[in-house]
Write an enzyme that holds these catalytic residues in place. Structure first.
Site, short mmCIF file in Angstrom:
data_model
loop_
_atom_site.label_atom_id
_atom_site.label_comp_id
_atom_site.label_asym_id
_atom_site.label_seq_id
_atom_site.Cartn_x
_atom_site.Cartn_y
_atom_site.Cartn_z
N GLU A 33 0.80 -1.21 0.00
CA GLU A 33 0.00 0.00 0.00
C GLU A 33 0.84 1.28 0.00
O GLU A 33 0.47 2.26 -0.65
CB GLU A 33 -0.95 0.00 1.19
CG GLU A 33 -1.96 -1.15 1.12
CD GLU A 33 -3.04 -1.06 2.19
OE1 GLU A 33 -3.36 0.06 2.64
OE2 GLU A 33 -3.56 -2.12 2.58
N HIS A 62 7.94 -26.76 5.66
CA HIS A 62 7.35 -27.99 5.15
C HIS A 62 7.01 -27.90 3.67
O HIS A 62 6.51 -28.87 3.10
CB HIS A 62 6.08 -28.34 5.95
CG HIS A 62 6.36 -28.71 7.37
ND1 HIS A 62 6.49 -30.00 7.81
CD2 HIS A 62 6.57 -27.92 8.46
CE1 HIS A 62 6.76 -30.01 9.11
NE2 HIS A 62 6.81 -28.76 9.53
N LYS A 96 -13.67 0.09 -5.58
CA LYS A 96 -14.88 0.52 -4.87
C LYS A 96 -15.83 1.26 -5.80
O LYS A 96 -17.05 1.09 -5.73
CB LYS A 96 -14.48 1.42 -3.70
CG LYS A 96 -13.79 0.69 -2.56
CD LYS A 96 -13.42 1.65 -1.45
CE LYS A 96 -12.76 0.91 -0.30
NZ LYS A 96 -12.36 1.84 0.79
#
Length: 356
Positions: free
Chosen positions: A237, A253, A347
């Site tokens: 950001e 792993h 948005k």
């Protein structure tokens, strides 16, 4: 010797006209202020009976709960839920917390509106907006604060009050000297990595320089795992740059097997390892072995070690360090750290969508 670009005041004037730097400088004071504000906030006594906490939030409004869950040895589970739906296990013994800086985060509002129809205990944390209005309309507890900034810069107002609320409910123990030590550590760190500290003696400026042009992959473990998450979000950001984060021991792993290919990733990736002597002894051994595997794969890495005495001070210290690194990286990328144009575009596009 020419002045480094990060030591040149003109760099800050050119790329940070709206003053993101001020929020980084404010971080220690904001942590103190947020805690003091929360001390005057009380919840109904029956909230102590819940056996789980579900936090509804997105982005910078959710990371505070993530960090708190990683830090605190809480007597009840804390689940952070990001999305429109509501988990089906929520019941009368659940505390549902809607955390939204703006009070208008659509995913959080949608999920919380569904919760209003159920028997759970409820709490809103916001500066206002429609969530604040819902709290008033339904006579719900609302922790309301005022700090004008992008949501990500208001982290102290989601993290510190949430810790205070957990302490008030009796779910964690957080002695005052823990907070005092954290405040002292942050004040000293501001002097070390702030913009007034020259590049040659400023580790945050140096790390930002090393990160420029690379994908930062941040490693952490236990209470530092979500700090790595915060670093990733801030690099995205503020610096408008690619980043990722992973946690030990899980990455041991799977991720370590992927160091081989593509081979040219070696020139474009920098692993940042967040370290602390407070981590489990076996985790510390994993850190050393993982660094050996990175060296054998010719992958560059940097270790950033916390110096505070307690977990809270170390967590806040490394959060603040990462915030400054992401800010300096934005300046090196010659971009304004303040706006989130792509998020605003999303948005805007969603606002024109009509459900069929």
């Amino acid at each position: 010797m020419p002045i480094h670009v990060l030591d040149d005041p003109e760099t800050y004037h050119r790329h940070d006209a709206r003053g993101m730097l001020r929020h980084l400088q404010d971080f220690p004071a904001s942590c103190r202020d947020a805690w003091q504000l929360a001390e005057g906030f009380t919840l109904p006594s029956d909230y102590r009976t819940v056996n789980k906490i579900v936090v509804l939030g997105m982005g910078g409004s959710a990371i505070g709960a993530d960090l708190a869950a990683g830090l605190a040895e809480c007597q009840v589970p804390i689940i952070i839920h990001r999305g429109y739906a509501l988990p089906s296990f929520i019941d009368a013994d659940t505390l549902v917390v809607a955390s939204s800086y703006s009070g208008t985060t659509e995913e959080t509002e949608a999920a919380f509106t569904k919760a209003l129809a159920g028997p759970s205990k409820k709490l809103v944390m916001t500066t206002g907006g429609s969530l604040g209005e819902l709290a008033v309309r339904h006579h719900l507890p609302c922790f309301r604060f005022s700090y004008a900034s992008p949501p990500r810069a208001a982290l102290p107002y989601s993290l510190m009050p949430f810790l205070s609320i957990l302490s008030q409910l009796g779910f964690i123990s957080l002695p005052k000297d823990t907070l005092d030590e954290a405040a002292a550590v942050l004040a000293a760190l501001n002097d070390t990595i702030g913009e007034g500290s020259a590049y040659e003696r400023n580790p945050a400026k140096k790390l930002a320089q090393t990160l420029q042009g690379k994908v930062g992959v941040v490693y952490g473990s236990e209470f530092l795992a979500e700090v790595g998450h915060r670093w990733k979000l801030q690099i995205n950001e503020n610096a408008k740059a690619w980043a990722a984060y992973e946690a030990l021991p899980e990455l041991n792993h799977n991720t370590v097997v992927g160091y081989r290919f593509p081979r040219d990733a070696r020139d474009k990736v920098l692993v940042v390892i967040l370290a602390s002597e407070l981590l489990d002894e076996r985790i510390l051994q994993r850190y050393l072995i993982t660094q050996k595997l990175l060296r054998e794969a010719s992958l560059a890495y940097e270790v950033v070690a916390a110096r505070g005495h307690g977990k809270l001070s170390q967590m806040l210290e490394l959060i603040m360090f990462g915030d400054y690194v992401s800010y300096y990286l934005a300046l090196l990328n010659q971009t304004d750290p303040y706006p989130l144009d792509e998020v605003d575009y999303l948005k805007s596009e969603l606002s024109s969508y009509v459900k069929k």
